[in-house]
Design a protein around this motif. Structure first.
Motif, short mmCIF file in Angstrom:
data_model
loop_
_atom_site.label_atom_id
_atom_site.label_comp_id
_atom_site.label_asym_id
_atom_site.label_seq_id
_atom_site.Cartn_x
_atom_site.Cartn_y
_atom_site.Cartn_z
N ALA A 62 0.84 -1.21 0.00
CA ALA A 62 0.00 0.00 0.00
C ALA A 62 0.87 1.25 0.00
CB ALA A 62 -0.92 -0.01 1.21
N GLN A 63 1.08 1.82 -1.18
CA GLN A 63 1.87 3.05 -1.26
C GLN A 63 1.13 4.23 -0.66
OE1 GLN A 63 2.85 3.51 -5.39
NE2 GLN A 63 4.23 1.75 -5.43
N GLN A 64 -0.18 4.26 -0.85
CA GLN A 64 -1.00 5.31 -0.26
C GLN A 64 -2.16 4.65 0.45
OE1 GLN A 64 -2.02 8.58 -2.82
NE2 GLN A 64 -0.19 8.32 -4.07
N LEU A 65 -2.23 4.83 1.76
CA LEU A 65 -3.24 4.18 2.59
C LEU A 65 -4.20 5.21 3.15
CD1 LEU A 65 -4.35 1.69 4.17
CD2 LEU A 65 -2.66 2.25 5.95
N ARG A 66 -5.50 4.95 3.00
CA ARG A 66 -6.52 5.79 3.62
C ARG A 66 -7.40 4.89 4.47
NH1 ARG A 66 -9.76 8.80 -0.86
NH2 ARG A 66 -10.52 10.04 0.88
N LEU A 67 -7.75 5.36 5.66
CA LEU A 67 -8.58 4.60 6.58
C LEU A 67 -9.90 5.33 6.81
CD1 LEU A 67 -6.00 3.44 9.30
CD2 LEU A 67 -6.90 2.12 7.37
N PHE A 68 -11.00 4.56 6.86
CA PHE A 68 -12.33 5.13 7.04
C PHE A 68 -13.06 4.36 8.12
CE2 PHE A 68 -11.12 6.01 2.71
CZ PHE A 68 -11.62 7.28 2.44
N LEU A 69 -13.95 5.08 8.82
CA LEU A 69 -14.94 4.40 9.64
C LEU A 69 -16.03 3.87 8.71
CD1 LEU A 69 -15.29 6.99 12.56
CD2 LEU A 69 -13.90 4.90 12.52
N ILE A 70 -16.84 2.99 9.20
CA ILE A 70 -17.88 2.37 8.37
C ILE A 70 -18.90 3.40 7.90
CG2 ILE A 70 -19.75 0.67 8.37
CD1 ILE A 70 -16.95 -0.46 8.05
N ASP A 71 -19.09 4.49 8.64
CA ASP A 71 -20.05 5.51 8.21
C ASP A 71 -19.49 6.42 7.12
OD1 ASP A 71 -18.25 7.09 9.54
OD2 ASP A 71 -19.66 7.82 11.06
N GLY A 72 -18.25 6.15 6.69
CA GLY A 72 -17.66 6.94 5.62
C GLY A 72 -16.72 8.03 6.08
N THR A 73 -16.61 8.26 7.36
CA THR A 73 -15.72 9.30 7.89
C THR A 73 -14.26 8.88 7.74
OG1 THR A 73 -17.39 9.95 9.52
CG2 THR A 73 -15.12 10.70 9.90
N GLU A 74 -13.47 9.72 7.09
CA GLU A 74 -12.05 9.41 6.94
C GLU A 74 -11.31 9.79 8.21
OE1 GLU A 74 -10.19 11.04 3.50
OE2 GLU A 74 -8.31 9.96 3.84
N ILE A 75 -10.38 8.94 8.64
CA ILE A 75 -9.61 9.23 9.84
C ILE A 75 -8.15 9.46 9.44
CG2 ILE A 75 -11.15 7.90 11.32
CD1 ILE A 75 -9.05 5.70 11.36
N GLU A 76 -7.50 10.33 10.18
CA GLU A 76 -6.09 10.62 9.97
C GLU A 76 -5.26 9.87 11.01
OE1 GLU A 76 -5.56 14.82 10.03
OE2 GLU A 76 -7.06 15.19 8.47
N GLU A 77 -3.95 9.93 10.83
CA GLU A 77 -3.06 9.20 11.74
C GLU A 77 -3.23 9.64 13.19
OE1 GLU A 77 1.14 7.58 10.70
OE2 GLU A 77 1.44 9.56 11.60
N LYS A 78 -3.44 10.94 13.38
CA LYS A 78 -3.59 11.47 14.74
C LYS A 78 -4.86 10.97 15.42
CE LYS A 78 -5.81 15.71 13.11
NZ LYS A 78 -5.73 17.20 13.03
N ASP A 79 -5.82 10.47 14.60
CA ASP A 79 -7.09 10.00 15.15
C ASP A 79 -7.01 8.56 15.67
OD1 ASP A 79 -8.31 12.41 14.39
OD2 ASP A 79 -8.66 11.65 12.37
N LEU A 80 -5.93 7.85 15.33
CA LEU A 80 -5.83 6.43 15.72
C LEU A 80 -5.88 6.25 17.23
CD1 LEU A 80 -3.10 5.10 13.23
CD2 LEU A 80 -5.57 4.65 13.18
N ILE A 81 -5.34 7.19 17.97
CA ILE A 81 -5.27 7.06 19.42
C ILE A 81 -6.66 7.09 20.06
CG2 ILE A 81 -5.05 9.52 19.93
CD1 ILE A 81 -2.95 8.74 22.06
N SER A 82 -7.64 7.65 19.35
CA SER A 82 -8.99 7.76 19.92
C SER A 82 -9.95 6.69 19.40
CB SER A 82 -9.57 9.15 19.62
OG SER A 82 -9.67 9.37 18.22
N ILE A 83 -9.44 5.78 18.55
CA ILE A 83 -10.30 4.71 18.03
C ILE A 83 -10.65 3.75 19.17
CG2 ILE A 83 -10.43 2.76 16.43
CD1 ILE A 83 -10.56 5.48 15.10
N LYS A 84 -11.92 3.44 19.31
CA LYS A 84 -12.38 2.60 20.42
C LYS A 84 -12.25 1.11 20.09
CE LYS A 84 -15.73 6.02 22.07
NZ LYS A 84 -17.16 6.29 22.37
N LYS A 85 -12.20 0.33 21.14
CA LYS A 85 -12.13 -1.12 21.02
C LYS A 85 -13.35 -1.64 20.26
CE LYS A 85 -11.99 -5.34 23.84
NZ LYS A 85 -11.97 -5.88 25.21
#
Length: 417
Positions: A50-73
């Motif tokens: 993956a040269q370019q990786l984008r992560l999304f929540l299932i509702d379509g909201t894109e998350i950034e690297e800084k948001d990973l710390i707040s992702i819930k179990k």
């Protein structure tokens, strides 16, 4: 003295990582997890680089690297992989085409939906079997410029797929549902409402000009409402945008005649200049306030003459002094004497409360043309036939162009008259 044993266990969260045509991965997140860590896991398990990786929540909201710390179990994340822009399967696997929603001079616009996140997008497909290498470079320019821009009032480019062998470019962009600002430009719009829209346009263009980027095709059709329920706008169609000072790449004038600055119509105009955007901004402000464009005539030759003579009229009896002054410093024939976009942004019309006054004149129209010398210069042009020849004589004018994400279809008769 006993010390409390510190453990990271409570900070580690188990999540699920999914992607199209891949088995789910159990992803363990801790406070130090980076996108690069996720990419390494993907490489090991899915055997995808993956040269370019984008992560999304299932509702379509894109998350950034800084948001990973707040992702819930227990959260499920969708990974969008982009290994090779020339891989057509990326688009087919990730998006469903909902329907065709528009068409322009170079491309067709589709409404698309992401298969996993259900996010709606505008998909612009540009294809031609007659393209040359130079044409591909011009198309690359639009995506390169859009990737540099991150402003709330400028359309976002999510992805671009280039297929040189098929002479095709596909751009996945933000979906705008509210229609173009052209539908709002009518005599019923108040000056205050026009100011609300105009301020957003000016702020976005000031952002561009700070980065030496000139739009080159500003018009009401290229300004979209984000949705039907809000008054937020997005500027679209950077297809002919370029950097200030760059030489013109064509002998033809590209744009829409009604919005073109006088210098753009001159054969001596050889380089991209910010002033052409400022003039177009003035036309947009005027169109929103008065419900018509300032220099439109009964024929292209009359419109051309009005532009080079800077002939425009105030067609409402109740307008603010600040608005009249703002238009007077924008509609200046000499681009060196014209206000720049930062002068426009700091003008009192945007800063002060609206003060309406009554104009003292017997008729409806008041001529505001600033350049009497220019008017005299062209007064010797006598016949309609001569005027028609003047429009086409030196340089061809392209009167209308496509819009990158124009999702509305406005009949010609419904446009500003």
């Amino acid at each position: 003295m006993s010390s409390t044993k510190f453990t990271m266990q409570s900070y580690v969260r188990s999540c699920t990582l999914i992607s199209t045509n891949q088995n789910p991965i159990r992803l363990m997140l801790n406070p130090n997890t980076k996108f690069s860590d996720v990419a390494k896991l993907i490489q090991i398990v899915w055997r995808q680089n993956a040269q370019q990786l984008r992560l999304f929540l299932i509702d379509g909201t894109e998350i950034e690297e800084k948001d990973l710390i707040s992702i819930k179990k227990g959260t499920t994340l969708y990974a969008q992989l982009k290994n090779d822009e020339s891989d057509l399967s990326n688009l087919k696997f990730e998006y469903d085409i909902v329907k065709r929603v528009g068409e322009g001079g170079q491309g067709i616009i589709f409404l698309g939906k992401h298969k996993e996140t259900k996010e709606l997008v505008a998909i612009k497909k540009i294809s031609s079997s007659t393209w040359q290498d130079q044409d591909m470079e011009i198309l690359e320019q639009e995506s390169l410029i859009l990737k540099q821009l991150d402003h709330k009032n400028i359309v976002k480019l999510y992805e671009k797929f280039t297929y040189p062998n098929q002479k095709e470019v596909i751009m996945v962009m933000e979906y705008l549902q509210g229609g173009s600002l052209l539908t709002q430009a009518n005599s019923k719009l108040t000056e205050g409402e026009a100011k609300h829209f105009s301020r957003q346009v000016v702020e976005a263009i000031a952002y561009c000009h700070e980065r030496k980027i000139i739009h080159c095709d500003l018009k009401l059709e290229n300004i979209m409402l984000s949705s039907l329920s809000c008054k937020d706008i997005k500027i679209i169609d950077f297809g002919v945008s370029n950097y200030a000072g760059q030489p013109l790449v064509t002998e033809n004038v590209v744009g829409t005649l009604s919005y073109l600055a006088p210098e753009v119509l001159s054969s001596s105009y050889k380089f991209i200049q910010p002033g052409q955007d400022v003039w177009a901004v003035g036309c947009i402000i005027y169109g929103l306030v008065f419900g018509k464009l300032p220099f439109d005539g009964n024929s292209p030759s009359e419109t051309y003459r009005n532009i080079i003579q800077c002939n425009y009229q105030i067609t409402k009896k109740s307008v603010s002094k600040e608005l009249i002054h703002l238009l007077s410093i924008i509609f200046v024939v000499n681009p060196k004497e014209r206000a720049n976009i930062f002068d426009v942004l700091s003008h009192n019309w945007f800063r002060e409360q609206l003060k309406i006054f009554k104009l003292n004149f017997s008729g409806i129209n008041v001529r505001i043309g600033r350049s009497s010398s220019v008017a005299k210069m062209y007064s010797s042009r006598k016949s309609y036939d001569e005027d028609q020849g003047l429009v086409i004589s030196q340089r061809k004018i392209v009167f209308s162009r496509r819009s990158v994400t124009r999702l509305d279809k406005v009949p010609f008769g419904a446009k500003i008259k």
